[in-house]
Enzyme design. Structure first.
Site, PDB file in Angstrom:
ATOM      1  N   ASP A   1       0.856  -1.186   0.000  1.00  0.00           N
ATOM      2  CA  ASP A   1       0.000   0.000   0.000  1.00  0.00           C
ATOM      3  C   ASP A   1       0.895   1.240   0.000  1.00  0.00           C
ATOM      4  O   ASP A   1       1.710   1.413   0.928  1.00  0.00           O
ATOM      5  CB  ASP A   1      -0.908   0.003   1.220  1.00  0.00           C
ATOM      6  CG  ASP A   1      -1.987   1.077   1.125  1.00  0.00           C
ATOM      7  OD1 ASP A   1      -3.100   0.750   0.713  1.00  0.00           O
ATOM      8  OD2 ASP A   1      -1.690   2.241   1.458  1.00  0.00           O
TER       9      ASP A   1
ATOM     10  N   HIS B   1      -4.187  14.462  -9.711  1.00  0.00           N
ATOM     11  CA  HIS B   1      -4.446  13.069 -10.095  1.00  0.00           C
ATOM     12  C   HIS B   1      -3.568  12.575 -11.247  1.00  0.00           C
ATOM     13  O   HIS B   1      -3.166  11.400 -11.231  1.00  0.00           O
ATOM     14  CB  HIS B   1      -5.924  12.894 -10.434  1.00  0.00           C
ATOM     15  CG  HIS B   1      -6.807  12.941  -9.223  1.00  0.00           C
ATOM     16  ND1 HIS B   1      -6.901  11.902  -8.332  1.00  0.00           N
ATOM     17  CD2 HIS B   1      -7.619  13.924  -8.732  1.00  0.00           C
ATOM     18  CE1 HIS B   1      -7.732  12.213  -7.358  1.00  0.00           C
ATOM     19  NE2 HIS B   1      -8.188  13.443  -7.570  1.00  0.00           N
TER      20      HIS B   1
ATOM     21  N   ARG C   1      11.057 -11.936  -9.536  1.00  0.00           N
ATOM     22  CA  ARG C   1      11.508 -13.086 -10.318  1.00  0.00           C
ATOM     23  C   ARG C   1      10.502 -13.360 -11.445  1.00  0.00           C
ATOM     24  O   ARG C   1       9.387 -12.848 -11.433  1.00  0.00           O
ATOM     25  CB  ARG C   1      11.621 -14.309  -9.416  1.00  0.00           C
ATOM     26  CG  ARG C   1      12.559 -14.146  -8.220  1.00  0.00           C
ATOM     27  CD  ARG C   1      12.389 -15.301  -7.251  1.00  0.00           C
ATOM     28  NE  ARG C   1      11.015 -15.392  -6.759  1.00  0.00           N
ATOM     29  CZ  ARG C   1      10.538 -16.420  -6.065  1.00  0.00           C
ATOM     30  NH1 ARG C   1      11.317 -17.444  -5.766  1.00  0.00           N
ATOM     31  NH2 ARG C   1       9.275 -16.418  -5.660  1.00  0.00           N
TER      32      ARG C   1
ATOM     33  N   GLU D   1      -4.491   2.407  -4.561  1.00  0.00           N
ATOM     34  CA  GLU D   1      -3.032   2.432  -4.427  1.00  0.00           C
ATOM     35  C   GLU D   1      -2.502   1.136  -3.834  1.00  0.00           C
ATOM     36  O   GLU D   1      -1.352   1.061  -3.395  1.00  0.00           O
ATOM     37  CB  GLU D   1      -2.608   3.615  -3.551  1.00  0.00           C
ATOM     38  CG  GLU D   1      -2.980   3.498  -2.086  1.00  0.00           C
ATOM     39  CD  GLU D   1      -4.364   4.028  -1.775  1.00  0.00           C
ATOM     40  OE1 GLU D   1      -4.606   4.376  -0.604  1.00  0.00           O
ATOM     41  OE2 GLU D   1      -5.209   4.106  -2.696  1.00  0.00           O
TER      42      GLU D   1
END
Length: 460
Positions: free
Chosen positions: A346, A359, A378, A389
């Site tokens: 987050d 924005h 990987r 988000e």
């Protein structure tokens, strides 16, 4: 044009007037090219030469008649008349090539379909009778056939320009008007000859004026400022035909069977071979068009499937794709006896970032972060956007410690000076996907409560 209708019919002045109109139009084309400097002047030089040559045929025919030089058919006047076709066609080919540099096969198939249908009519009513007329020699046959073939070539190019959206450009609109004048004039003469009608002076002038209007339309095209944009690439045309075009294509495809039914009703099929070839050609063109539509449908279906599981902003798998993949990953982990770790990420203070920079900047952060994090994963790992988000990472065959190291590397790579908090959880025996995610989410909140910009590992 008004003067042409006023001067005495059959007089020398009328001939000079006609030729003068054609040559003035050719000169106006040259003037338009010199004034506006279009990108491909050669195509306009060819059209100007075609107009001048065609108009000159009127004068040549008059001179031969007045000198009572009976050379039969064909004469030098036919050479002048016919010069319009190859010269104008050459110019139009340049125009089409520059407007469609990527080869729009959809437009090509539609134009070929329409031309094939009309060409079949021309073959039966014009070309075949001219080619088999015993009263003219071989050269006469060639010249007689050249006129309708020239019209078919111009028709094909007219259709191609129309389908390419040439009507949006004023100069090209005038070009299309000119082509329609010549095609309409030739068609009118075909009807006149078919019904054995002898036009009077006024009707003859009216028919001749159609060609003069074509000269003027070419001149108007070159003189208009839009001529500079005439060769710009045409916008891509949708593969799916509109209702009007679909109706025209349907009517064209029915020409061959309708001709066969008409000849059968009259008791004798005289053109079976031509109609058969026409039917095969139109059928194959319809198949090609259907193939294009099916290919487009497959492409669009694939795009819809991709959009359904792809986040539009970052290009990562979205939550729906994640929810579909996680149960499969859990099953593989249990079957192979290997660990599976997930991590919820987050971005810290993302709302504050959006409020401060707007924005668009927030969207850029999400995209750049996704790309930066992906570079530190990987090949077997999966990064997805979970919502807003929040992101989620699947780390197959990774223990908690290994996953912690990978997430730390990602955290250090976060762009624009931003940070994120993360919660890591490793699959426990008998655990369901919802329970695994709930533990990762709880660890994420532990990381936030501890001050953000850190990785918390769930117990268990």
């Amino acid at each position: 044009m008004v003067g042409f209708f006023i001067v005495p019919d059959g007089s020398l002045l009328q001939v000079v007037w006609q030729v003068g109109i054609g040559w003035v139009a050719a000169g106006a084309i040259v003037l338009g090219v010199l004034r506006h400097r279009p990108a491909v002047p050669a195509l306009w030089w060819l059209i100007a030469a075609g107009v001048a040559g065609n108009a000159a045929g009127i004068g040549v025919e008059t001179v031969l008649t007045r000198l009572q030089v009976d050379g039969g058919f064909p004469s030098w006047a036919d050479a002048a008349y016919l010069s319009l076709y190859p010269l104008t066609a050459g110019g139009l080919m340049m125009l089409i090539r520059h407007r469609s540099p990527s080869r729009n096969w959809t437009t090509a198939v539609d134009a070929t379909t329409l031309t094939t249908g009309i060409g079949l009519l021309a073959w039966i009513f014009m070309i075949q009778p001219a080619a088999t007329d015993p009263s003219i020699g071989l050269l006469g046959h060639i010249v007689s056939v050249a006129y309708p073939i020239g019209d078919i070539v111009l028709l094909a190019m007219t259709v191609r320009l129309l389908l390419d959206g040439a009507g949006r450009n004023v100069a090209l609109r005038w070009v299309l008007t000119a082509l329609l004048c010549f095609l309409g004039g030739d068609s009118a003469w075909v009807v006149v000859n078919q019904v054995n009608f002898e036009p009077g002076p006024l009707a003859h002038k009216a028919l001749a004026s159609v060609f003069l209007a074509g000269y003027f339309a070419f001149a108007a095209a070159a003189l208009h400022p839009d001529v500079r944009a005439a060769t710009r690439p045409a916008p891509a045309r949708p593969i799916r035909p509109g209702r009007g075009l679909l109706a025209v294509l349907t009517a064209t495809s029915l020409i061959a069977p309708v001709l066969l039914l008409a000849e059968t009703a009259m008791g004798q099929v005289d053109d079976a071979l031509a109609i058969g070839i026409g039917c095969v050609a139109l059928f194959l063109l319809v198949l090609a068009r259907m193939s294009q539509l099916l290919t487009q449908l497959d492409v669009q279906s694939q795009k819809v499937r991709e959009l359904a599981v792809t986040d539009e902003l970052t290009g990562l798998p979205n939550r729906r794709a994640w929810n579909a993949e996680l149960p499969r990953a859990l099953e593989r982990s249990r079957r192979d006896g290997r660990p599976l770790t997930v991590a919820l990420l987050d971005l810290d203070h993302f709302k504050r970032f959006n409020d401060s920079y707007g924005h668009p900047a927030g969207d850029r952060l999400l995209k750049e972060a996704a790309a930066a994090w992906q570079a530190h994963l990987r090949t077997v790992d999966t990064l997805a956007r979970y919502g807003g988000e929040e992101f989620i990472v699947m780390l197959p065959d990774a223990t908690r410690d290994a996953a912690h190291q990978i997430i730390d590397r990602m955290r250090a790579a976060t762009p624009l000076g931003q940070t994120f908090s993360a919660g890591v959880a490793t699959l426990a025996p008998g655990e369901h996907s919802d329970e695994l995610l709930a533990r990762a989410d709880a660890a994420l909140y532990d990381a936030k409560r501890a001050g953000r910009d850190r990785v918390a590992v769930a117990a268990g």
